[in-house]
Design an enzyme around this catalytic site. Structure first.
Site: not given
Ligand code: KE4
Length: 443
Positions: A150, A245, A273
């Site tokens: 993701y 990523d 993060k």
């Molecule tokens: P954000 O747009 O949520 O800041 O980041 C997206 C993203 C991109 N790449 C990786 C590897 C990620 O894990 C994420 C977001 N992770 C999720 C949890 N697995 C965020 C939690 C959520 O969606 O509320």
């Protein structure tokens, strides 16, 4: 500190009902709704170190840490102080500040593959922008991603595998046009032959390959021996950009992330993060030749009102500075602590006769409720998600808050120590007993 968890959740339930008047599902991000595990999500009022406290006064050992950022624990004093200080000088300018380069210097020191970068406000923005850059840099349109990875919710990345590895993706969400999904190939992770087949079927069309170097979003799935190096070889040979990523793995599995751990040389890296210390920060960066294609220097447009926000920069600087100054102690500590809790809980599952596979890299791991190895998304999907849900609920009732999905990674921080590890293993012993009893009743 002990975790006192009462059965009372009346305040959280009332807050959930109010929230459902304003937000779909009562949440501002779907996973928070506990749909994958059932039950009502507690509403948090505060966090301190390894602990969260909910609206009913229940305390929990926190193993999702805001989905990764809180590697130094909640309310890390230097970060709190830095944010407070920055806030007294206003919260946003929409103009350049020295703090942006202060944080950039620290990031570049940890990620030598990043010669230049751009701050954005989320991981989604970072990966979306990196893909636009890869398309501009190569003049190609197709992107390869991997099942189970993701990268945020940009249209082109919400795509599922088509019928064959060389056939274009299908929308993974309503609202994603077929035309957009058809520019993405979704391949099995840990399978270099599938990548070779995709490039053979689409010669000269593939702009880039994006992946989580260690998958966290299917649960934790480490790369197979030689997999990442194989992707680097193939993408270099084919003239496609390798986009790693590290939004989740960056500063998590090592100061230099998976890029350091596996000695990678990607064309672009995305971060988020931990980079913002829990405030909204995304980063994309890489080789100067690609990054200088961005406006105002080059033809690729990308922008953001709150990019490089001074409060987020202050939190990021305080966090990354501490990680840099204490890396020699911090990462071995995180490794030891995560190993003891991941293996301690897995041992309790064995004692209870519960099939469980633990995958871990440093301080990110997942307990898959399956007896088989988990090497890609299809393996992960064979897990008994209902059993995971029962385990999650039984742990929550005992003051241990795990990520509310089998397909997420757990994280711990430098604030977690022996008391939390022991309490977690004891809670797991009790939880597995309950899971085994409920499965007995289901038979
Ligand atoms: P954000 O747009 O949520 O800041 O980041 C997206 C993203 C991109 N790449 C990786 C590897 C990620 O894990 C994420 C977001 N992770 C999720 C949890 N697995 C965020 C939690 C959520 O969606 O509320």
């Amino acid at each position: 500190m002990s975790t006192q968890v009462s059965s009372s959740k009346t305040q959280s339930q009332a807050l959930q009902q109010r929230a459902e008047r304003y937000f779909p599902g009562g949440v501002n991000s779907p996973v928070r709704a506990f749909r994958a595990v059932g039950g009502n999500p507690p509403f948090v009022v505060s966090g301190e170190g390894a602990y969260l406290t909910d609206a009913d006064g229940n305390r929990y050992i926190d193993y999702f840490g805001s989905w990764g950022p809180m590697i130094l624990g909640h309310a890390f004093p230097p970060a709190v102080e830095a944010i407070q200080q920055a806030a007294t000088r206003s919260s946003s300018f929409g103009a350049s500040t020295a703090a942006e380069a202060d944080l950039a210097e620290r990031i570049v020191a940890c990620y030598p593959a990043i010669q230049k970068l751009r701050f954005v406000s989320s991981g989604t923005e970072a990966t979306m922008s990196a893909i636009r850059l890869a398309r501009a840099a190569t003049g190609r349109n197709v992107v390869i991603k991997f099942e189970g990875c993701y990268h945020g919710h940009a249209d082109g990345l919400l795509v599922k595998a088509g019928s064959g590895v060389a056939t274009f993706g299908i929308p993974g969400s309503a609202g994603v046009p077929d035309a957009v999904a058809h520019l993405t190939l979704a391949l099995p992770y840990n399978d270099l032959l599938a990548v070779e087949a995709a490039f053979a079927a689409h010669p000269g069309e593939i702009a880039g390959v994006i992946l989580e170097p260690i998958v966290g979003n299917a649960g934790c799935i480490p790369p197979g021996e030689g997999y990442l190096q194989g992707l680097r070889t193939i993408t270099r040979r084919e003239g496609a950009l390798l986009i790693v990523d590290e939004v989740m793995t960056g500063f998590r599995v090592a100061l230099g992330g998976a890029t350091e751990l596996y000695q990678l040389d990607p064309d672009l890296i995305t971060l988020g993060k931990i980079a913002g210390g829990g405030l909204p920060v995304g980063v994309f960066g890489g080789k100067r030749e690609w990054m200088d294609m961005l406006a105002p220097l080059g033809p690729v447009y990308q922008a953001g009102t709150l990019s490089g926000n001074p409060l987020a920069m202050a939190a990021g600087i305080a966090t990354i500075r501490h990680l840099q100054e204490h890396a020699a102690q911090i990462y071995p500590y995180l490794e030891r602590t995560a190993k003891s809790v991941a293996e301690g809980v897995a041992a309790e599952a064995v004692s209870a006769g519960i099939p469980l596979t633990a995958n871990r890299v440093g301080a990110m791991w997942t307990w898959f409720f399956t007896a088989s190895p988990v090497k890609d998304y299809d393996d992960a999907a064979r897990s008994d998600t209902a059993a995971f849900g029962r385990f999650h609920n039984a742990m929550l009732q005992q003051g241990v808050w795990l990520p509310p999905s089998q397909f997420e990674a757990a994280f711990l921080s430098t604030a977690h120590g022996e008391p939390e590890v022991s309490a977690t293993i004891a809670a797991a012993r009790e939880a597995f007993t309950r899971v085994a009893e409920s499965e007995q009743r289901l038979r």
